[in-house]
Design a protein around this motif. Structure first.
Motif, PDB file in Angstrom:
ATOM      1  N   SER A 175      36.992 -44.775 -28.932  1.00 48.41           N
ATOM      2  CA  SER A 175      36.325 -43.591 -29.488  1.00 48.41           C
ATOM      3  C   SER A 175      36.817 -42.317 -28.818  1.00 48.41           C
ATOM      4  O   SER A 175      37.041 -41.303 -29.475  1.00 48.41           O
ATOM      5  CB  SER A 175      34.802 -43.709 -29.330  1.00 48.41           C
ATOM      6  N   SER A 216      33.383 -38.166 -32.591  1.00 46.34           N
ATOM      7  CA  SER A 216      32.961 -38.612 -31.266  1.00 46.34           C
ATOM      8  C   SER A 216      33.986 -38.136 -30.233  1.00 46.34           C
ATOM      9  O   SER A 216      34.743 -38.911 -29.673  1.00 46.34           O
ATOM     10  CB  SER A 216      32.840 -40.137 -31.258  1.00 46.34           C
ATOM     11  N   LEU A 260      27.264 -42.485 -28.489  1.00 43.34           N
ATOM     12  CA  LEU A 260      28.534 -41.832 -28.821  1.00 43.34           C
ATOM     13  C   LEU A 260      28.300 -40.588 -29.683  1.00 43.34           C
ATOM     14  O   LEU A 260      29.046 -39.614 -29.592  1.00 43.34           O
ATOM     15  CB  LEU A 260      29.458 -42.811 -29.559  1.00 43.34           C
ATOM     16  N   CYS A 315      26.914 -47.434 -30.138  1.00 42.35           N
ATOM     17  CA  CYS A 315      27.570 -46.999 -31.379  1.00 42.35           C
ATOM     18  C   CYS A 315      26.606 -46.473 -32.442  1.00 42.35           C
ATOM     19  O   CYS A 315      27.003 -45.699 -33.311  1.00 42.35           O
ATOM     20  CB  CYS A 315      28.366 -48.152 -31.982  1.00 42.35           C
ATOM     21  N   ASN A 330      29.042 -36.407 -28.466  1.00 41.12           N
ATOM     22  CA  ASN A 330      30.076 -35.644 -29.162  1.00 41.12           C
ATOM     23  C   ASN A 330      30.144 -34.206 -28.637  1.00 41.12           C
ATOM     24  O   ASN A 330      29.130 -33.530 -28.520  1.00 41.12           O
ATOM     25  CB  ASN A 330      29.798 -35.634 -30.666  1.00 41.12           C
ATOM     26  N   ARG A 389      30.945 -43.221 -40.450  1.00 38.18           N
ATOM     27  CA  ARG A 389      31.861 -42.685 -39.437  1.00 38.18           C
ATOM     28  C   ARG A 389      31.383 -41.303 -39.022  1.00 38.18           C
ATOM     29  O   ARG A 389      30.905 -40.532 -39.850  1.00 38.18           O
ATOM     30  CB  ARG A 389      33.269 -42.607 -40.020  1.00 38.18           C
ATOM     31  N   TRP A 443      36.661 -40.510 -33.066  1.00 42.38           N
ATOM     32  CA  TRP A 443      35.753 -40.958 -34.130  1.00 42.38           C
ATOM     33  C   TRP A 443      35.095 -42.272 -33.746  1.00 42.38           C
ATOM     34  O   TRP A 443      35.685 -43.097 -33.051  1.00 42.38           O
ATOM     35  CB  TRP A 443      36.513 -41.135 -35.459  1.00 42.38           C
ATOM     36  N   ASN A 444      33.881 -42.444 -34.215  1.00 41.99           N
ATOM     37  CA  ASN A 444      33.178 -43.710 -34.061  1.00 41.99           C
ATOM     38  C   ASN A 444      32.841 -44.242 -35.447  1.00 41.99           C
ATOM     39  O   ASN A 444      32.285 -43.516 -36.277  1.00 41.99           O
ATOM     40  CB  ASN A 444      31.887 -43.520 -33.254  1.00 41.99           C
ATOM     41  N   THR A 445      33.204 -45.479 -35.714  1.00 40.00           N
ATOM     42  CA  THR A 445      32.929 -46.096 -37.020  1.00 40.00           C
ATOM     43  C   THR A 445      32.026 -47.301 -36.828  1.00 40.00           C
ATOM     44  O   THR A 445      32.308 -48.171 -35.996  1.00 40.00           O
ATOM     45  CB  THR A 445      34.237 -46.541 -37.705  1.00 40.00           C
TER      46      THR A 445
END
Length: 351
Positions: A165, A184, A138, A117, A142, A181, A170-172
């Motif tokens: 994801s 992704s 991640l 992450c 993208n 954020r 999206w990855n947070t």
């Protein structure tokens, strides 16, 4: 604008791969429409899973990204931009770009959550008020492909993160009240050997398609596969040149299908029949219906048509549903055959 060139070792050409049609089709449909939701490839060891996945990534056209952006941000599509890139665009600053090969990221089995992450430097954030983010896999994946070999051996928690994801785009990352954020969007490809354990049904259901591959039994095909591989290992450049025309044609077919996809329609009565199949098979939820519709449209686009036919649905629906069936330990037929039987009953042959 610059174009980067890859000087790594040659990749085995996709069009030179003999057999394993189910796996190849699932991968092609996912690169045509990444929203299908990725593909799980289960099969015997030494059947070319990794080779095929790397080969399909090599088929894709280069993508334009913002220079010095760790998230492969798009230069004009806000949905594919990092927050920093959006701020620069909103201020009217010029965004220099470059072309790169589509990212093909391998996720190692021993990867930690921070490696996947990304991490936030808390000390720097608290002392200097600067959000310092170290991107993870991640971020690197993208707009590309994220490949997890032996995904059935990966920690369920990490598989959940990957699937979330891939589905949301999206990855947070949150730590100590600090949140970062980034986009992704990637095609998630998992592979594994069923002898080493199955994925939990809840996780398996989240993969768009499920391809099963077996060791080729035909001795003539086996010899052909071995000879093709030996030829490539001895002289990869000659082998690549031999298949260059086939590769170029397939690349153009993929681009044409991606461009045609938004125009492809599927008649209401066919959509009803797809849902009827899902109902008879007692498929939980609606993911099976959605993915089957998407995959049929992607296959129609790949075939050069703007309208889905029954043959398109028959070609893809087993890949979309076989892993969503409830396990019956007393059943004497495998899930793929069960899907095919119901499909043949519901869909008449085209005249």
């Amino acid at each position: 604008m610059t174009i980067t060139q890859d000087h790594t070792r040659p990749i085995f050409p996709f069009t030179a791969i003999v057999g394993q049609e189910e796996m190849k089709l699932a991968l092609l449909l996912n690169v045509i429409d990444p929203q299908i939701g990725g593909v799980m490839i289960m099969g015997d060891r030494g059947t070319g899973k990794s080779t095929t996945i790397r080969a399909v990534a090599d088929l894709l056209p280069q993508i334009e990204v913002i220079d010095d952006d760790p998230f492969n941000s798009h230069a004009s599509d806000y949905d594919l931009m990092s927050d920093a890139a959006k701020n620069r665009a909103d201020q009217g600053l010029e965004l220099s770009t470059k072309f790169i090969d589509v990212p093909m990221i391998d996720l190692p089995l021993g990867a930690t959550e921070d490696r996947v992450c990304g991490t936030i430097d808390i000390e720097k954030a608290l002392n200097e008020g600067i959000k310092t983010f170290e991107p993870g896999l991640l971020a690197k994946a993208n707009r590309g492909i994220l490949y997890v070999d032996e995904v059935n051996l990966l920690d369920d928690h990490l598989v959940d993160i990957l699937l979330d994801s891939a589905a949301s785009g999206w990855n947070t990352v949150e730590r100590e009240g600090i949140s970062i954020r980034h986009p992704s969007r990637f095609v998630l490809v998992g592979s594994g050997n069923p002898e080493e354990g199955e994925l939990r049904p809840q996780l398996l259901d989240r993969f768009g398609m499920h391809a099963e591959i077996r060791t080729v039994k035909d001795p003539i095909l086996r010899v052909q596969i071995v000879e093709q591989r030996s030829k490539f290992d001895c002289d990869p450049h000659t082998c690549l040149e031999e298949f260059r025309q086939h590769q170029d044609k397939l690349k153009q077919d993929i681009i044409a299908a991606q461009n045609r996809l938004s125009d492809v329609i599927i008649d209401y009565d066919l959509r009803v029949k797809i849902s009827e199949v899902c109902g008879i098979l007692d498929v939980d939820g609606l993911r099976g219906d959605i993915v089957s519709n998407r995959a049929a449209k992607a296959f129609a686009a790949y075939s050069g048509r703007n309208k889905v036919q029954i043959s398109d649905i028959k070609k893809v629906i087993t890949l979309c549903l076989r892993h969503r069936l409830r396990k019956d330990p007393l059943s004497t037929i495998d899930s793929g055959s069960k899907v095919s039987q119901v499909v043949d009953d519901i869909f008449p042959d085209e005249i």
